[in-house]
Write an enzyme that holds these catalytic residues in place. Sequence first.
Site, PDB file in Angstrom:
ATOM      1  N   ARG A 273     -19.405 -18.428   4.621  1.00 45.03           N
ATOM      2  CA  ARG A 273     -19.657 -18.552   6.052  1.00 45.03           C
ATOM      3  C   ARG A 273     -21.126 -18.257   6.332  1.00 45.03           C
ATOM      4  O   ARG A 273     -21.736 -17.408   5.677  1.00 45.03           O
ATOM      5  CB  ARG A 273     -18.759 -17.591   6.852  1.00 45.03           C
ATOM      6  CG  ARG A 273     -17.279 -17.893   6.679  1.00 45.03           C
ATOM      7  CD  ARG A 273     -16.426 -17.026   7.588  1.00 45.03           C
ATOM      8  NE  ARG A 273     -16.629 -17.308   8.998  1.00 45.03           N
ATOM      9  CZ  ARG A 273     -16.030 -18.298   9.668  1.00 45.03           C
ATOM     10  NH1 ARG A 273     -15.192 -19.114   9.037  1.00 45.03           N
ATOM     11  NH2 ARG A 273     -16.268 -18.482  10.950  1.00 45.03           N
ATOM     12  N   HIS A 444       7.274  10.695  -2.633  1.00 42.27           N
ATOM     13  CA  HIS A 444       7.928   9.988  -3.737  1.00 42.27           C
ATOM     14  C   HIS A 444       9.230   9.382  -3.234  1.00 42.27           C
ATOM     15  O   HIS A 444       9.968  10.018  -2.499  1.00 42.27           O
ATOM     16  CB  HIS A 444       8.234  10.982  -4.866  1.00 42.27           C
ATOM     17  CG  HIS A 444       9.025  10.377  -5.993  1.00 42.27           C
ATOM     18  ND1 HIS A 444       8.448   9.572  -6.941  1.00 42.27           N
ATOM     19  CD2 HIS A 444      10.347  10.471  -6.302  1.00 42.27           C
ATOM     20  CE1 HIS A 444       9.386   9.198  -7.805  1.00 42.27           C
ATOM     21  NE2 HIS A 444      10.544   9.727  -7.432  1.00 42.27           N
TER      22      HIS A 444
END
Length: 465
Positions: A273, A444
């Site tokens: 770009r 966890h």
Amino acid sequence: MKEISCKLLVIGAGPGGYVCAIRAGQLGVDTVIVEAKKPGGTCLTIGCIPSKALIHAADEFDKVVHMASGKLPLGISLGEPTIDLKKTVAWKDRIVGRLTNGVAGLLKKAGVKQVHGWAKFRDGKTVEVETETGQQMIRAETIVIATGSVAVELPLLRFGGPVISSTEALALKEVPKQLAVVGGGYIGLELGIAFAKMGAKVSVVEALPRILPLYDAELTKPVAKRLSELGVDVFTGAKAQRLEPKADVLLFTAADGKKVRLQADKVLVTVGRNPLTEGWGIEELALDMAGKFVRIDDQCQTSMRGIYAIGDVTGEPMLAHRAMAQGEMVAEIVAGHKRSWDKRGIPAVCFTDPEVVTVGLSPDESRKTGAEIKIGQFPFSANGRAMTMLAEDGFVRVVARADNHLVLGIQGVGRGISELSTAFGMAIEMGARLEDIAGSIHAHPTQGEGFQEAALKALGYALHV
């Protein structure tokens, strides 16, 4: 000609511009924002948001295809799936519409005057805007340039017909049978992978020796593996030449110098770009430039007093969240606050499959500082959550100084790892050390445990690998 005066004028309502205007309005600054299109800029209307919607749809379709094939070990079976891209794009457009309307509402709530039209400088304090009802002149004490960027065109592959940019790719009504992607950077691979999952035969033509050249080779290996699994042909060291429209053939020169004819009914050009520096009267100003970008200091001030510039028009990294951070800072400076800006903690995310995240310095960049470093890397193949998601490809890597364990950089590749980018960025921003990350309790089972384990590995006592 109508005339209005304000304390702050923002040109461009992309992520940087609208955040700047909203924050200025919140701080009581008399603010006007000018935008020729819908609020939200490239990111919201034709970039980040719509592409992620398409990527999500492609991911969901890919899951269903694998369920129908019976290849997944989950015990789920389905009939033959189909995708109606026209409906998918309509869903994407509804999301974009909700967000652009939301931005307009937030600007109004903050007391920002919105002018719809194309702005052009007359001098460093005055801008003319061509609106639907005629010309309007705006005089401002301070001006912020947030004009963004535009897709790069190749001389022999001009946009039009079968040659498309990401903008047209996100508005297709049907999946191309054969899609050639010119450019193996993050935009090309994000969209190429999405269309491959939706059933297109995708080929990638990249001029450099490997895909995703802005990332180190180890990070890109899982992406290359996935491209192969999806049947995507990748030609590196190859240079696109031209398109033969009548034959739907893209001609390119391969790495060995041979001419190759590639069948393609659509050619998606994603070779970068350029800053949008034309059409808004930059020639009326005395701005210092950094190449093709507007030069700024660490407070986004240009070489002209009272004129700031933010976002893509100021250079790399061309990221929406960088522009937002700059916009917020400039608004606070205009309001009289003391602010500065540090780019070290900006995450860069590539939404390929698997995703890639980097924050801070890579191992090679860290070595160039002259400091001795420690590296800890933890594979998702040893992570319980990744196993249950069938997402074992990838890893988290932490780079730190060897003497004081200050974390210099964090990188990762894996499914859904973009959601860890905030934790990675915060660690760099707050000056975390390996012990800080290793000593933080990570839930966890989560992929985030890989972050803790990588820090433990760098300290010499990883627990699960």
